[in-house]
Design a protein around this motif. Sequence first.
Motif, PDB file in Angstrom:
ATOM      1  N   PRO A  87     -16.257   0.442-125.804  1.00 23.63           N
ATOM      2  CA  PRO A  87     -15.635  -0.073-127.036  1.00 23.63           C
ATOM      3  C   PRO A  87     -16.553   0.207-128.223  1.00 23.63           C
ATOM      4  CG  PRO A  87     -15.597  -1.734-125.290  1.00 23.63           C
ATOM      5  CD  PRO A  87     -16.429  -0.587-124.789  1.00 23.63           C
ATOM      6  N   LEU A  90     -18.074  -2.192-131.247  1.00 20.15           N
ATOM      7  CA  LEU A  90     -18.998  -3.281-130.924  1.00 20.15           C
ATOM      8  C   LEU A  90     -20.421  -2.737-130.849  1.00 20.15           C
ATOM      9  CD1 LEU A  90     -17.031  -5.009-128.003  1.00 20.15           C
ATOM     10  CD2 LEU A  90     -16.999  -5.616-130.427  1.00 20.15           C
ATOM     11  N   THR A  91     -21.397  -3.630-131.042  1.00 20.77           N
ATOM     12  CA  THR A  91     -22.795  -3.212-130.890  1.00 20.77           C
ATOM     13  C   THR A  91     -23.130  -3.195-129.396  1.00 20.77           C
ATOM     14  OG1 THR A  91     -23.655  -5.457-130.915  1.00 20.77           O
ATOM     15  CG2 THR A  91     -23.399  -4.359-133.052  1.00 20.77           C
ATOM     16  N   GLU A  94     -23.225  -6.641-128.118  1.00 20.31           N
ATOM     17  CA  GLU A  94     -21.891  -7.254-127.975  1.00 20.31           C
ATOM     18  C   GLU A  94     -21.132  -6.697-126.773  1.00 20.31           C
ATOM     19  OE1 GLU A  94     -21.312  -8.073-132.777  1.00 20.31           O
ATOM     20  OE2 GLU A  94     -20.480  -6.269-131.843  1.00 20.31           O
ATOM     21  N   ARG A  97     -22.633  -8.389-123.781  1.00 14.39           N
ATOM     22  CA  ARG A  97     -22.244  -9.798-123.785  1.00 14.39           C
ATOM     23  C   ARG A  97     -20.790  -9.953-123.313  1.00 14.39           C
ATOM     24  NH1 ARG A  97     -22.353 -14.338-128.573  1.00 14.39           N
ATOM     25  NH2 ARG A  97     -20.253 -15.042-128.149  1.00 14.39           N
ATOM     26  N   LEU A  98     -19.926  -9.027-123.768  1.00  9.28           N
ATOM     27  CA  LEU A  98     -18.523  -9.066-123.338  1.00  9.28           C
ATOM     28  C   LEU A  98     -18.419  -8.872-121.828  1.00  9.28           C
ATOM     29  CD1 LEU A  98     -15.425  -8.939-123.839  1.00  9.28           C
ATOM     30  CD2 LEU A  98     -15.700  -6.494-124.247  1.00  9.28           C
ATOM     31  N   PHE A  99     -19.107  -7.853-121.321  1.00  2.41           N
ATOM     32  CA  PHE A  99     -18.991  -7.576-119.884  1.00  2.41           C
ATOM     33  C   PHE A  99     -19.654  -8.671-119.043  1.00  2.41           C
ATOM     34  CE2 PHE A  99     -16.777  -3.636-119.000  1.00  2.41           C
ATOM     35  CZ  PHE A  99     -16.482  -3.244-120.297  1.00  2.41           C
ATOM     36  N   ALA A 100     -20.700  -9.296-119.586  1.00  5.93           N
ATOM     37  CA  ALA A 100     -21.338 -10.408-118.858  1.00  5.93           C
ATOM     38  C   ALA A 100     -20.348 -11.548-118.649  1.00  5.93           C
ATOM     39  CB  ALA A 100     -22.556 -10.891-119.633  1.00  5.93           C
ATOM     40  N   SER A 101     -19.438 -11.726-119.611  1.00  4.34           N
ATOM     41  CA  SER A 101     -18.516 -12.872-119.536  1.00  4.34           C
ATOM     42  C   SER A 101     -17.489 -12.731-118.411  1.00  4.34           C
ATOM     43  CB  SER A 101     -17.785 -13.032-120.879  1.00  4.34           C
ATOM     44  OG  SER A 101     -16.830 -11.996-121.050  1.00  4.34           O
ATOM     45  N   PHE A 102     -17.350 -11.538-117.848  1.00  6.92           N
ATOM     46  CA  PHE A 102     -16.355 -11.334-116.798  1.00  6.92           C
ATOM     47  C   PHE A 102     -16.851 -11.803-115.429  1.00  6.92           C
ATOM     48  CE2 PHE A 102     -14.982  -7.413-119.452  1.00  6.92           C
ATOM     49  CZ  PHE A 102     -14.235  -8.232-120.286  1.00  6.92           C
ATOM     50  N   TYR A 103     -18.143 -12.042-115.325  1.00  7.26           N
ATOM     51  CA  TYR A 103     -18.734 -12.333-114.006  1.00  7.26           C
ATOM     52  C   TYR A 103     -19.129 -13.799-113.875  1.00  7.26           C
ATOM     53  CZ  TYR A 103     -18.885  -7.278-113.710  1.00  7.26           C
ATOM     54  OH  TYR A 103     -18.527  -5.958-113.692  1.00  7.26           O
ATOM     55  N   MET A 141     -23.908  -1.771-118.535  1.00  8.51           N
ATOM     56  CA  MET A 141     -22.671  -2.527-118.275  1.00  8.51           C
ATOM     57  C   MET A 141     -22.492  -2.754-116.775  1.00  8.51           C
ATOM     58  SD  MET A 141     -20.535  -0.319-121.054  1.00  8.51           S
ATOM     59  CE  MET A 141     -18.852  -0.639-120.609  1.00  8.51           C
TER      60      MET A 141
ATOM     61  N   SER B   2     -15.315 -18.174-115.461  1.00  8.90           N
ATOM     62  CA  SER B   2     -15.547 -16.846-116.024  1.00  8.90           C
ATOM     63  C   SER B   2     -14.252 -16.281-116.613  1.00  8.90           C
ATOM     64  CB  SER B   2     -16.129 -15.899-114.985  1.00  8.90           C
ATOM     65  OG  SER B   2     -15.266 -15.768-113.900  1.00  8.90           O
ATOM     66  N   ARG B   5     -14.088 -17.896-120.093  1.00  9.96           N
ATOM     67  CA  ARG B   5     -15.149 -17.296-120.919  1.00  9.96           C
ATOM     68  C   ARG B   5     -14.805 -15.835-121.225  1.00  9.96           C
ATOM     69  NH1 ARG B   5     -20.785 -15.645-119.828  1.00  9.96           N
ATOM     70  NH2 ARG B   5     -20.260 -15.621-117.629  1.00  9.96           N
ATOM     71  N   GLU B   9     -14.244 -14.203-124.860  1.00  7.21           N
ATOM     72  CA  GLU B   9     -15.091 -13.087-125.298  1.00  7.21           C
ATOM     73  C   GLU B   9     -14.257 -11.856-125.630  1.00  7.21           C
ATOM     74  OE1 GLU B   9     -18.241 -12.630-126.073  1.00  7.21           O
ATOM     75  OE2 GLU B   9     -18.767 -14.720-125.736  1.00  7.21           O
ATOM     76  N   ARG B  20     -14.067  -4.594-138.124  1.00  8.41           N
ATOM     77  CA  ARG B  20     -14.965  -3.486-138.484  1.00  8.41           C
ATOM     78  C   ARG B  20     -14.229  -2.163-138.688  1.00  8.41           C
ATOM     79  NH1 ARG B  20     -19.291  -5.318-133.976  1.00  8.41           N
ATOM     80  NH2 ARG B  20     -20.272  -6.962-135.195  1.00  8.41           N
ATOM     81  N   ILE B  82     -10.985   2.555-121.966  1.00  7.57           N
ATOM     82  CA  ILE B  82     -11.657   1.253-122.103  1.00  7.57           C
ATOM     83  C   ILE B  82     -11.027   0.234-121.142  1.00  7.57           C
ATOM     84  CG2 ILE B  82     -12.102  -0.673-123.684  1.00  7.57           C
ATOM     85  CD1 ILE B  82     -12.260   1.480-125.926  1.00  7.57           C
ATOM     86  N   ARG B  85     -12.286   0.808-117.698  1.00  3.21           N
ATOM     87  CA  ARG B  85     -13.640   0.295-117.460  1.00  3.21           C
ATOM     88  C   ARG B  85     -13.587  -1.219-117.206  1.00  3.21           C
ATOM     89  NH1 ARG B  85     -17.032  -1.643-115.757  1.00  3.21           N
ATOM     90  NH2 ARG B  85     -19.278  -1.397-115.906  1.00  3.21           N
TER      91      ARG B  85
END
Lengths: 319, 272
Positions: A87, A90-91, A94, A97-103, A141, B2, B5, B9, B20, B82, B85
């Motif tokens: 994506p 996003l930085t 970010e 952080r987004l992918f961390a939230s899936f786990y 990721m 999760s 969350r 997210e 952006r 995307i 992924r």
Amino acid sequence: MSIRTRSLTKTYGTTEALRGVDLDIESGGIIGLLGPNGAGKTTLVEVFEGLRTPTAGEVSVMGFDPSLESVALRQHIGAQLQATHIPDGLTAFEVLRLFASFYERSVPVEDVLERVNLNGKARELARNLSGGQKQRLAIGMALIHDPALLIFDEPTAGLDPAARRQLHEIILNLKERGRTILFTTHYIEEAERLCERVVILNRGQVVADGTPLELVRSSEGKSTIFIDVDGPFDPAPLLAVGALEQERRGAHYRFSAIDSTAVIVALGEVLRSQGVTLTDMHMHRPTLEDFYLEMVDDPEVADLAVGGESEVAVRKPVA
Amino acid sequence: MSAIRGTLELSRAYLLKTMRSRSALIWTLLFPQVWLFMFALIFRNMPDGMNARMPGLFTITAFSGAFFGVAYSLVTEREQGILRRIWVTPATATMVVIGNAVRSLVMVAASLFMQGFLARMVLGVNFGPAVWQVAVVLVFGVWAFVPLGLIMGSAAKDMRSAPAISNLIFFPMVFMSGAALPLDMLPGWLQGFGRMLPTTYLVQALEGVMVRGEGLSQQGLPLAVMLTSGFIAFGFNSLLFRWESTQPLGAKRVGTALAGLTLLYAIVALVT
């Protein structure tokens, strides 16, 4: 056991992408999956990731059936897909952080950024990262939940040598941390350098499986011996032990031989008996690339002789 | 946990991406304001001027924002890989759908707020006895439209086919619902067809609270239709969602979704 397949088959219409793949991958270490385009590498890893449902056969990844238990399985595997876009609005921070939230559990984003050498790029938009940095972010990721099994599909494709080297270091670090890494690649020297085990796929079948050294030793290829001499030299004794003279230019000779050791021993005696001085010598042994080309050039190759107690398996296609 | 969350997210990430993107901001926030002043010019000599046309304009803004925004975003993300992924994580299709819906709801709300603010302050448009009623009716409308955009986003294979298919849906929704033109300008049979479109019910409810000075309690039917339509369409999203365009959509699934929505609106059209 990380991965186990039996008679795994996948067809797309009339195309057989996988034809009876049997594979056992133990936990820990780096396993390279090689094969020409269309060999079935990507299909195989996508079956492991639960993105493709096998047409027939059995598959178990980390004890889960990827087709039926994909959501549970994905808590335990990390994947980097071939040609996946990140994506880009996003930085790097970010995205992670987004992918961390899936786990259910994840490691701090800062730790992952450090592991993939992107600490200084945390606030950079993904679209502004270089090709190598994007690829490292894609690896990050896959690492965000610290999975036991990592599946990378051509992680170094299209990268410059420096960026590839950086990714190699990351992969080797993962191995040191006890992770299992399965990755596909077209770079033979990469597989030779990184992998404890190499599996070669051709036309949807495993045609070779072993350590790089075992595979090279089982090669039908010949060594090439280059020598430069000072004085009158008669190569006949070398030909008598199996060497073939390929080239003679002045004092420069080139021989090929299956049993290069016998030729080297004979060369020592010849030099002594003929009173000739050896001014230069080097030898080219068959490489994994030579072996690979033997396997994929002739998919009908069957049951090559494998010496000694080698565990290398060279498989005969069933079709 | 999760899942919650992850959904939050995803919604946050989608919003950040939109904020952006200059083109997204222009089309979502600025373009509807251009429409506002074009409407003001076109209808300045008609009886009750913009007061009578504002429900239609709000409907166009809500529908285009919700429908195109969500549909194009899903198609683009699928084309770019995307979604694929995200597919190799434990995230579910529902999380992606809700994340997209939240982004769309926020952006459409911002767009409607700006339009309403300019309409009131610059053009002096009357919003009826209670502005909050207008807001409630718009929430019902956006609730009905967002899942239609999501369905469109799943059905369209790529960005080559998406604009053609979405325009095929957009124009009837706008021109046969009374949003762009007063409904009584259309022939009777077209007005009947209009009663099978969700946009018609938003126009009706907005006209009730903004023009006729009615209360929310008198908008029971259009609100119920939009609420039910939203639930049905959201339900169909899990049936139609595709992580990648090579996944077959299945004519049976598309047929079921279309038949379900058509049945709802046909029943309402017959009853009314």
